[in-house]
Design a protein around this motif. Sequence first.
Motif, PDB file in Angstrom:
ATOM      1  N   LYS A 153      -8.107   1.801 -11.202  1.00 47.60           N
ATOM      2  CA  LYS A 153      -6.761   1.406 -11.633  1.00 47.60           C
ATOM      3  C   LYS A 153      -6.809   0.741 -13.016  1.00 47.60           C
ATOM      4  O   LYS A 153      -5.927   0.963 -13.851  1.00 47.60           O
ATOM      5  N   LYS A 199      -9.905  -0.721  -7.498  1.00 46.66           N
ATOM      6  CA  LYS A 199      -9.483  -1.643  -8.560  1.00 46.66           C
ATOM      7  C   LYS A 199     -10.045  -1.204  -9.911  1.00 46.66           C
ATOM      8  O   LYS A 199      -9.348  -1.229 -10.930  1.00 46.66           O
ATOM      9  N   ILE A 229      -2.283   7.010  -7.548  1.00 45.02           N
ATOM     10  CA  ILE A 229      -2.844   5.770  -8.108  1.00 45.02           C
ATOM     11  C   ILE A 229      -3.038   4.714  -7.020  1.00 45.02           C
ATOM     12  O   ILE A 229      -4.003   3.942  -7.053  1.00 45.02           O
ATOM     13  N   LYS A 230      -2.155   4.674  -6.016  1.00 44.75           N
ATOM     14  CA  LYS A 230      -2.263   3.645  -4.974  1.00 44.75           C
ATOM     15  C   LYS A 230      -3.535   3.802  -4.141  1.00 44.75           C
ATOM     16  O   LYS A 230      -3.966   2.858  -3.479  1.00 44.75           O
ATOM     17  N   VAL A 256       2.392   3.433  -8.709  1.00 44.24           N
ATOM     18  CA  VAL A 256       1.312   3.778  -7.771  1.00 44.24           C
ATOM     19  C   VAL A 256       1.600   5.008  -6.927  1.00 44.24           C
ATOM     20  O   VAL A 256       0.676   5.552  -6.303  1.00 44.24           O
ATOM     21  N   LEU A 258       1.401   0.106 -13.543  1.00 46.75           N
ATOM     22  CA  LEU A 258       1.158   1.404 -12.923  1.00 46.75           C
ATOM     23  C   LEU A 258       2.256   1.753 -11.917  1.00 46.75           C
ATOM     24  O   LEU A 258       2.743   0.888 -11.193  1.00 46.75           O
ATOM     25  N   VAL A 310      -2.530  10.249 -11.209  1.00 43.08           N
ATOM     26  CA  VAL A 310      -2.976   9.767 -12.511  1.00 43.08           C
ATOM     27  C   VAL A 310      -2.410  10.632 -13.640  1.00 43.08           C
ATOM     28  O   VAL A 310      -1.871  10.123 -14.626  1.00 43.08           O
TER      29      VAL A 310
END
Length: 316
Positions: A138, A135, A130-131, A87, A85, A91
Amino acid sequence: MIRAEGLTKRYGRHVAIDHLDFSIDKGEILGFLGPNGAGKTTTMNIITGYLSASEGRITVDGIDVLEQPEEVKRHIGYLPEQPPLYVDMTVSEYLSFVGQIKKVPKGQMKLDMEKIMDLVKIHDVQKRLIKNLSKGYKQRVGLAQALIGNPRLLILDEPTVGLDPKQIIEIRNLIKELRQDHTIVLSSHILPEVSAVCERVLIISKGAIVATDTPENLSRRLVGSNRLAVRARGSESAVTKALSGIKGVKNVTVQSPAEEGACDVLVEADTDRDIREDVFSSLVTASAPILLMRPMDLSLEDIFLHLTTSEQEVDQ
């Protein structure tokens, strides 16, 4: 869908995998298991084209991985243990970027993204960085990137690692849904998860395949018989007599009773016979109602430990 013939990978004198032969059918969910250092990751990297084999040949949907690597990669979606990913992207930005890398036509990309985000349930976070995601989210984004381009084959390496029980169930159910349109190879150390999702397992140890079959068949072959735990209402003599007369039954062992007025027994039969209907009919005839009947197969954990900690191998 996948066919490997004599697949071998050497690193100097070390042989990571040694002449592997296996096939995976279209629409199948295969559990790919093995202890650390067994050669699982090496094998998956060769399938995806990230590594080349020292010897042997592998094809994906009839396409040779070595001869046409770019074409093969169009048919594969890969979710490694650590999702790749970016981050600092949102998305939707990230999935659009993945689509460009996979050369998905622009006209198709928007429709694909909408469908995939709905499928993996990330539509509500598509504008978030995304960061800043949990969890679980992600992991869903990682699965979404594997689905971009509608690949025929999905390779999922530890797809539920680090997730809570609710998230694990959601991902497990999603994997089952995906089998309608994809062939899936699932590698996981969470063996109950493999048992719940996969129809067949392939177990590798020290670079060699030690078994490939359904968990149920592997259990029967290792135990040497087909075992049922049965509890019936009735006398010990009536229950054992009824069960001992069934064709294929090798032994009936009385267990300590768990209920008053009931008889608990362990029934062992030939490995190639399913005796459940015969057990039901015989006990009905003996007027001994069944209170419980369950197979006494080895767990996948037991099978895995047996095959990867001893020199004994199950015949292929």
